[in-house]
Scaffold this active site. Structure first.
Site, PDB file in Angstrom:
ATOM      1  N   LYS A  32       0.863  -1.169   0.000  1.00  0.00           N
ATOM      2  CA  LYS A  32       0.000   0.000   0.000  1.00  0.00           C
ATOM      3  C   LYS A  32       0.910   1.233   0.000  1.00  0.00           C
ATOM      4  CE  LYS A  32      -4.585   0.994   1.752  1.00  0.00           C
ATOM      5  NZ  LYS A  32      -4.623   2.409   1.422  1.00  0.00           N
ATOM      6  N   THR A  33       0.497   2.241  -0.721  1.00  0.00           N
ATOM      7  CA  THR A  33       1.340   3.424  -0.871  1.00  0.00           C
ATOM      8  C   THR A  33       1.624   4.066   0.483  1.00  0.00           C
ATOM      9  OG1 THR A  33       0.403   3.845  -3.059  1.00  0.00           O
ATOM     10  CG2 THR A  33       1.548   5.673  -1.985  1.00  0.00           C
ATOM     11  N   CYS A 129      -3.336   8.635  -7.568  1.00  0.00           N
ATOM     12  CA  CYS A 129      -4.474   8.531  -6.655  1.00  0.00           C
ATOM     13  C   CYS A 129      -5.463   9.655  -6.975  1.00  0.00           C
ATOM     14  CB  CYS A 129      -4.006   8.627  -5.206  1.00  0.00           C
ATOM     15  SG  CYS A 129      -5.367   8.485  -4.006  1.00  0.00           S
ATOM     16  N   LYS A 167       3.007   4.680 -11.696  1.00  0.00           N
ATOM     17  CA  LYS A 167       1.611   4.244 -11.784  1.00  0.00           C
ATOM     18  C   LYS A 167       0.782   5.382 -12.344  1.00  0.00           C
ATOM     19  CE  LYS A 167      -1.992   1.727  -9.342  1.00  0.00           C
ATOM     20  NZ  LYS A 167      -2.345   0.999  -8.109  1.00  0.00           N
ATOM     21  N   GLY A 225     -12.499  -2.286 -10.464  1.00  0.00           N
ATOM     22  CA  GLY A 225     -13.242  -3.497 -10.815  1.00  0.00           C
ATOM     23  C   GLY A 225     -13.538  -3.613 -12.294  1.00  0.00           C
ATOM     24  N   GLY A 252      -6.781  -3.279 -13.532  1.00  0.00           N
ATOM     25  CA  GLY A 252      -8.067  -2.689 -13.876  1.00  0.00           C
ATOM     26  C   GLY A 252      -9.076  -3.718 -14.355  1.00  0.00           C
ATOM     27  N   CYS A 406     -33.455 -20.201 -30.712  1.00  0.00           N
ATOM     28  CA  CYS A 406     -34.275 -19.051 -30.353  1.00  0.00           C
ATOM     29  C   CYS A 406     -35.339 -19.426 -29.323  1.00  0.00           C
ATOM     30  CB  CYS A 406     -34.941 -18.484 -31.604  1.00  0.00           C
ATOM     31  SG  CYS A 406     -36.018 -17.069 -31.297  1.00  0.00           S
ATOM     32  N   CYS A 416     -33.716  -3.822 -32.399  1.00  0.00           N
ATOM     33  CA  CYS A 416     -33.486  -3.396 -33.782  1.00  0.00           C
ATOM     34  C   CYS A 416     -34.537  -2.378 -34.212  1.00  0.00           C
ATOM     35  CB  CYS A 416     -33.502  -4.605 -34.710  1.00  0.00           C
ATOM     36  SG  CYS A 416     -33.093  -4.216 -36.430  1.00  0.00           S
ATOM     37  N   CYS A 439     -30.571  -5.309 -42.966  1.00  0.00           N
ATOM     38  CA  CYS A 439     -29.595  -5.465 -41.875  1.00  0.00           C
ATOM     39  C   CYS A 439     -28.286  -4.763 -42.240  1.00  0.00           C
ATOM     40  CB  CYS A 439     -29.335  -6.938 -41.590  1.00  0.00           C
ATOM     41  SG  CYS A 439     -28.073  -7.244 -40.328  1.00  0.00           S
TER      42      CYS A 439
END
Length: 478
Positions: A32-33, A129, A167, A225, A252, A406, A416, A439
């Site tokens: 930890k920093t 940070c 970082k 996260g 990340g 389906c 659509c 399409c």
């Protein structure tokens, strides 16, 4: 040593926690920093909250967290002692000291010297940070300015002999400029990324969360996260393309071996993890190690070349059971007809009778080439990432729907019709969708379809001509 390590965050709050992580199988840890005693901090509470990006999902498996936690509350003296003890007990593991100062040469020289002298294998300069520390002229306040990053890295490079990584914050216009400044300043590499600055959510009474003390105030915090993964992948790949061969520690939204392999293919050398541990515990690393080994092994098998990671390719053929009633919807009278057809088939006198009398030949033993090393897949995705103008708009695709898979939910038709190009019709009786020649291949229908492989994209057979609305005016000729 494997490529999985702890990011500089809550999993590294203390030396005993790092020791337990090493015992669980993690290859390295970034403390930890910590800073100098004059920069000691005291956290507020609450300060770590569940994300709202998973809607009302509670419990493990959060897609994101938001925190307003500051750097370590412990002294530099504690961390130097901790690093020395960890290196004695775990000499084969990598311990990286994360340090932070304001834009002050004397402070960086003093702290970097302390961190190197205690036996750190490398340093990580926290220049990113996004909350709290920036107001003190630290963290984000330094990391958003290439000139400040350049000078800080020069100071540290002139002070220590061990490797060090800057970082980086994603809260910038172009992270490549910051990475370039770090490299020019003498950094060994970079860590990408730190958390993304944000406001996670508001309660129904308008109070933001986390609400601190009786004033119920908060501040913009750091989002971590899976929700940050696309941002992190872009950062890693763009740095790797801009600075070929420059080492990158990725962080990340890495929550599996599959995701870890994506970051390595995007140019990362090693992986840092935090939020996935917050969702579970240190033991997840064993899943990552086993999964990554399996992935590398699968790359050596030519017969598995059609697989997507550990997912088998969709078989175009269906077994006999699925052929019974094929093409019928799966509700109402159609479902009754399906079940009747299946019952009739199952009532045959002998289900083991084969139409062909020749038994199938046994599969040949798989051909296994050499299992690739991580270095061989590092950056293999980079040639596929380009500017938009380099993309081919001549070879288009269209969607096709597998009526057997389906479930007649109508999601493809709805999206659509109201968010796309009105290229899907929906039978009001059978509830079977049909893709028309209108399409455009946008792939929105595939994205919302709840059934894997029900919708696939195939090459368009004819030339695609966009609907311009009104014909463009021809340039006037003088």
């Amino acid at each position: 040593i494997n490529p999985f390590g702890l990011a500089s965050a809550t999993p590294c709050t203390s030396a005993p926690m790092i020791a337990r992580a090493f015992e669980a199988g993690w290859g390295f840890a970034v403390t930890k920093t910590f800073g100098l005693d004059k920069d000691l901090v005291t956290n507020v509470s609450p300060r770590i909250v569940r994300g709202t990006t998973s809607n009302h999902h509670f419990g493990p498996g959060q897609s994101s967290f938001l925190n307003i936690e500051l750097i370590s509350e412990k002294t530099a003296r504690y961390w130097c002692k901790a690093i020395s003890e960890l290196k004695v007990k775990y000499p084969k593991h990598i311990v990286i000291a994360s340090i932070m100062c304001s834009f002050n040469k004397g402070d960086w020289v003093e702290l970097a010297t302390l961190a190197e002298t205690c036996g750190s294998d490398a340093l990580e300069l926290n220049l990113s940070c996004p909350h709290g520390m920036g107001e003190r002229g630290m963290g984000l306040a330094c990391g958003q300015d290439p000139n400040l990053v350049l000078n800080i890295c020069k100071w540290v490079r002139a002070t220590v002999k061990i490797p060090f990584f800057a970082k980086l914050t994603p809260n910038v216009t172009d992270i490549r400029a910051i990475a370039t400044a770090a490299k020019e300043g003498g950094a060994t590499g970079v860590t990408a990324i730190n958390t993304v600055s944000g406001l996670m959510g508001l309660k129904s009474d308008g109070v933001p969360w986390p609400a601190v003390s009786i004033q119920k105030k908060t501040t913009y915090g750091g989002i971590s996260g899976n929700a940050t993964r696309p941002i992190a992948l872009k950062a890693v790949s763009s740095i790797a393309k801009a600075l070929p061969g420059f080492p990158i520690m990725a962080s990340g939204g890495i929550d599996s071996a599959e995701v870890a392999s994506q970051f390595i293919m995007a140019g990362a050398s090693v992986i840092q993890v935090c939020s996935a541990i917050q969702n579970q515990d240190f033991t997840i690393v064993q899943d990552y190690i086993t999964g990554l080994k399996c992935y590398l092994y699968m790359l050596s098998r030519k017969d598995l070349s059609g697989w997507d990671g550990q997912g088998p390719p969709k078989e175009l053929q269906f077994d006999l059971k699925s052929k019974i009633g094929r093409g019928l919807p799966k509700f109402g009278p159609y479902l009754i007809e399906r079940r009747k057809a299946l019952a009739d088939w199952l009532s045959r006198p002998d289900l083991l009778v084969r139409n062909d009398q020749n038994p199938p030949e046994p599969d040949e033993r798989p051909i296994i080439t050499s299992v690739p090393k991580l270095a061989e897949i590092k950056g293999i995705s980079l040639p596929f990432i380009s500017t938009y103008n380099e993309l081919d708009n001549k070879n288009q695709v269209v969607a096709i729907v597998d009526s057997e898979l389906c479930i007649n939910c109508g999601k493809c038709y709805m999206t659509c019709n109201d968010s796309g190009y009105q290229a899907i019709t929906f039978d009001h009786k059978t509830h079977l969708p049909h893709v028309t020649d209108d399409c455009t291949g946008c792939t929105l229908c595939l994205s919302v379809c709840p059934i894997p492989d029900c919708i696939t994209m195939v090459p368009r057979a004819n030339e695609w001509k966009p609907d311009r609305g009104l014909e463009p005016e021809l340039a006037k000729i003088d």
